[in-house]
Every structure is written in structure tokens, then in C-alpha cells.
Write a protein that holds these residues in place. Structure first.
Motif, PDB file in Angstrom:
ATOM      1  N   ASP A 205      38.324  -2.796 -13.480  1.00 42.37           N
ATOM      2  CA  ASP A 205      37.492  -2.372 -12.535  1.00 42.37           C
ATOM      3  C   ASP A 205      37.632  -3.761 -12.080  1.00 42.37           C
ATOM      4  O   ASP A 205      36.421  -3.742 -11.065  1.00 42.37           O
ATOM      5  CB  ASP A 205      36.441  -1.049 -12.515  1.00 42.37           C
TER       6      ASP A 205
ATOM      7  N   THR B  41      38.986  -1.988  -5.518  1.00 45.30           N
ATOM      8  CA  THR B  41      39.528  -1.957  -6.948  1.00 45.30           C
ATOM      9  C   THR B  41      40.679  -0.717  -5.857  1.00 45.30           C
ATOM     10  O   THR B  41      40.978  -0.285  -5.960  1.00 45.30           O
ATOM     11  CB  THR B  41      38.766  -1.366  -8.333  1.00 45.30           C
TER      12      THR B  41
ATOM     13  N   ASP C  11      40.727   1.878  -8.965  1.00 45.34           N
ATOM     14  CA  ASP C  11      40.997   3.374  -8.833  1.00 45.34           C
ATOM     15  C   ASP C  11      39.862   3.688  -7.434  1.00 45.34           C
ATOM     16  O   ASP C  11      40.478   5.065  -6.280  1.00 45.34           O
ATOM     17  CB  ASP C  11      39.855   3.849  -9.185  1.00 45.34           C
TER      18      ASP C  11
END
Length: 405
Positions: A58, A282, A284
Motif C-alpha cells: 500500500d 496506490t 489498489d
């Protein structure tokens, strides 16, 4: 998993490990998402080499021009609700640009003969980089001049690399006043020129909504998509996940740190929230955005845009003459067109994305592709200004060669 050969997919990991071993990059995070599953992910190297902080899944990255697809999608939410129209003049929101003067010779001196533009600026012109102002790779005076007018993070990145550029860090209204003084290279709608249109788009969205751009993006995209680490600033409590920004030194041989979290431009709210290159994110978070577009405006149970809006955004908007003139510009390949904030893949010429896919990258070393034909989203993040020439191509190749269905 995801219709991939597991052994072939490991070639992605080995390739990135090679880039680290050769010290062409210092760390990377990837995501490969296909057929509704996360099929592969990699976290390698250093988030901060000097302090021996390893990269984290992350870790937060400067995504630079991967901001452009985000802000284009946000603009379409205003079209869908009727606040803006694609082909209406936007002059009421951008009065600084109302009296624009066009250079008679677009390749000539900046103080050359000009004529008044009779063509209104539309949202479509801005979304497609056909505003008439911006930069393109080349040696004509206009290219160098427009680089001096990059606000915010791109301006600082240029300075930190030692380029003799201005650091034009002005609030939006003051920046727009400076832009309004410049001659324009073309009339709106004529040719593709890079970057400046997206910064003007950010100003337009803030003025049309009466909201700070950061709050607008948070409301329309980041909160509903759960993009918790995406924004124009890295809060103090997240700086331990913020990557160091690197570049090659003046010799081109040594990697040096040019932006450290402790004193980064991104550690405080920006004076100018750049719609062209201002966001951090990030792997994600950006995967969620890519999945939303791949899902025709919807991810999981959350709809951001209609199917028709995404189809329009990801359809080539340039004519053949505009495409030919854009080839060789920043991020623009010979098999590409340009939609709203994204390059469209018009034909497959490499072992990689096929016709119908769309993509855009960032100058600090960020890359993503959404490919509806393969039901695929891929994300590659590293932090190296003007990094290895072929890493994104290699990443594409090694993901696509692993498809096994």
C-alpha cells in the motif's frame, strides 16, 4: 487463476527483479486483475533506499499524468447531470481565455503575428487536448514556453531535476490570468497538444461546481470507489507509506532522490491542485478506478458513470490528421488515438493490449491499461522520473504472454 498460466505469469516478477538488480528502478508495486480476480501482484525493492524502508503493497505513489483519466471521468459526471455540455462554450467559466490570440505561424516566434480566435472553447476540446495550447515534443519556441507554465508538481519535478524552468506555483485564478496572456498555437479543435488542457479542466470543474477540486473528486470518485489513499496531499499520518521520488543525475548514470516525503511538495495542500499531474495514489486505489471503467462505469455495486459515458470516454476522438500530428508526442504511439484523458489502442501492433484497450502513464514511472477484450486491468507503479524506456512495454508483454484461455 484469472485465465493465466501461473508459471508464465512469474515472468513478470523475474523481469521486474531484473530491473531492480540492474538498478534501473529501486522498487515497484503491480496489480494484474482479470475475470473478476486479482491474478497476480508484486511488491519489490525499496520505498526509501537511503533509509532502508522496503516497498509496501500500500505504498503511496506520485501518479502524475495518470491524474488525467481521473479528472476526465469526473468531468463526465457533470455532463451526465446536465451541469456541463460537451459542445457548449465554456467561456462563461473561463473568462481569462475569452480574448485569445492565435499565432499566424504556430512554429514561429512567440511575438509573431496573431489573429483573434473566432472558435469557442468547448468541454470536448479540453477533454481531448485540442484546446489549442499545450506542449508537444519539438524544438519550436512554443514547446519550450508552455513547459514553463506547468503548475504544481510537474513544475517542481522539472526544477528538482535541474531543468532551467520556472516554478509557476500560483493559485488557480492567478495561473489562469497568466495563461490568458499567452498567444495560442492553434484555434480550439484543430490539433492535439499535451497537458495544459487538463490543468484548465481542473479549474473549470471547480468553478462549475463551486467546490474545491479536491473535495469534488473526493465526492464524485474517491469516496464512492473507496479510493482512500488518493488525493492531492499525503496526510502526516500516511507519510510513512509515501515513496521517495527518484531520478537520474545529470550524468544519466546515478539514481538520486529528488523528492523526499519529509519535505515533499505533496506533504502539504497544494496551492494549485493540478488536474494534469497532481494526484497521489496506490496500486489498489488505481485498480478500483480501472475496474470501474472496465465495468462500463460500475464496480461491485457502485455506479459512477453510465455505460455510454465510458464508451465515449474510451473512443478515439481525433481525426486522421490530428492523430498523425500527435504521434511522437508525450505518451503517444503510432497505433493510438485519444479519447477523454486516455490513449485508445486502435490496432494491435505489439504483444500486448489489443484494439479497444485504453491506457495512460505518468512521468514518475506509473502505468496502467484496461482491456475490455481481455477483461483485464493492469497497474505498474514505480518512482523514477523519466525511468527505463521499455519497462512498461515489458510489463505489458509479460502479462499478455501469460494469458492461457
Amino acid at each position: 487463476m484469472g485465465g493465466f498460466s501461473r508459471s508464465r505469469l512469474e515472468r513478470v516478477t523475474r523481469s521486474l527483479e531484473g530491473y531492480l538488480e540492474r538498478e534501473e528502478i529501486l522498487g515497484a508495486v503491480t496489480r494484474v486483475f482479470r475475470h473478476g480476480v486479482l491474478a497476480h501482484q508484486v511488491t519489490l525493492g525499496w520505498q526509501d533506499r537511503e533509509n532502508l524502508v522496503p516497498m509496501q503493497p500500500d505504498s503511496i505513489f506520485r501518479i502524475m499524468s495518470m491524474t488525467k483519466p481521473v479528472i476526465a471521468a469526473a468531468a463526465l459526471t457533470l455532463v451526465e447531470e446536465g451541469t456541463l455540455r460537451l459542445d457548449d462554450p465554456v467561456d462563461p467559466w473561463l473568462p481569462e481565455l475569452a480574448d485569445r490570440q492565435i499565432l499566424l505561424d504556430p512554429d514561429g516566434p512567440l511575438d509573431g503575428e496573431v489573429y483573434p480566435s473566432l472558435t469557442p472553447i468547448t468541454l470536448r476540446d479540453i477533454l481531448t487536448n485540442r484546446l489549442g495550447i499545450g506542449f508537444h515534443l519539438g524544438r519550436v519556441p512554443y514547446c519550450a514556453m508552455t513547459l514553463d507554465y506547468n503548475p504544481g508538481p510537474l513544475s517542481y519535478a522539472q526544477r528538482n531535476q535541474g531543468h532551467p524552468r520556472k516554478t509557476l506555483d500560483l493559485p488557480p485564478d492567478e495561473w489562469m490570468a497568466e495563461i490568458g496572456k499567452l498567444p495560442w498555437r492553434y484555434s480550439p479543435g484543430e490539433y492535439w497538444l499535451y497537458n495544459t488542457a487538463s490543468d484548465i479542466l481542473g479549474v473549470l470543474l471547480a468553478r462549475a461546481t463551486g467546490m474545491d477540486l479536491a473535495k469534488f473528486l473526493q465526492q464524485r470518485l474517491f469516496e464512492p470507489l473507496g479510493m482512500r489513499d488518493t488525493g492531492f496531499v499525503v496526510p502526516a499520518e500516511k507519510l510513512d507509506r509515501f515513496t521517495v521520488g527518484y531520478a537520474l543525475d545529470s550524468t544519466g548514470q546515478k539514481i538520486i532522490a529528488i523528492d523526499h516525503p519529509a519535505n515533499s511538495f505533496y506533504a502539504r495542500p497544494p496551492i494549485f491542485p493540478s488536474g494534469a499531474a497532481g494526484l497521489v495514489s496506490t496500486a489498489d486505489d488505481y485498480l478500483k478506478f480501472g475496474r470501474m471503467l472496465l465495468g462500463k462505469g460500475k464496480v461491485d455495486n457502485t455506479r459512477i458513470l453510465s455505460r455510454k459515458a465510458v464508451e465515449l470516454m474510451t473512443t478515439d476522438q481525433l481525426n486522421s490528421e490530428q492523430r498523425a500530428a500527435a504521434i511522437g508526442g508525450p505518451g503517444f504511439g503510432s497505433n493510438q488515438g485519444y479519447g477523454f484523458g486516455v490513449a485508445t489502442i486502435n490496432e494491435q501492433t505489439q504483444l500486448g493490449p489489443g484494439a479497444g484497450a485504453y491506457t495512460w502513464g505518468g512521468a514518475y514511472g506509473t502505468h496502467w491499461v484496461a482491456d475490455p477484450g481481455e477483461d483485464l486491468v493492469i497497474v505498474l507503479l514505480y518512482q523514477m522520473m523519466s525511468g527505463p524506456q521499455h519497462i512498461s512495454e515489458d510489463f505489458n508483454t509479460l502479462v499478455y504472454q501469460a494469458i492461457d484461455d
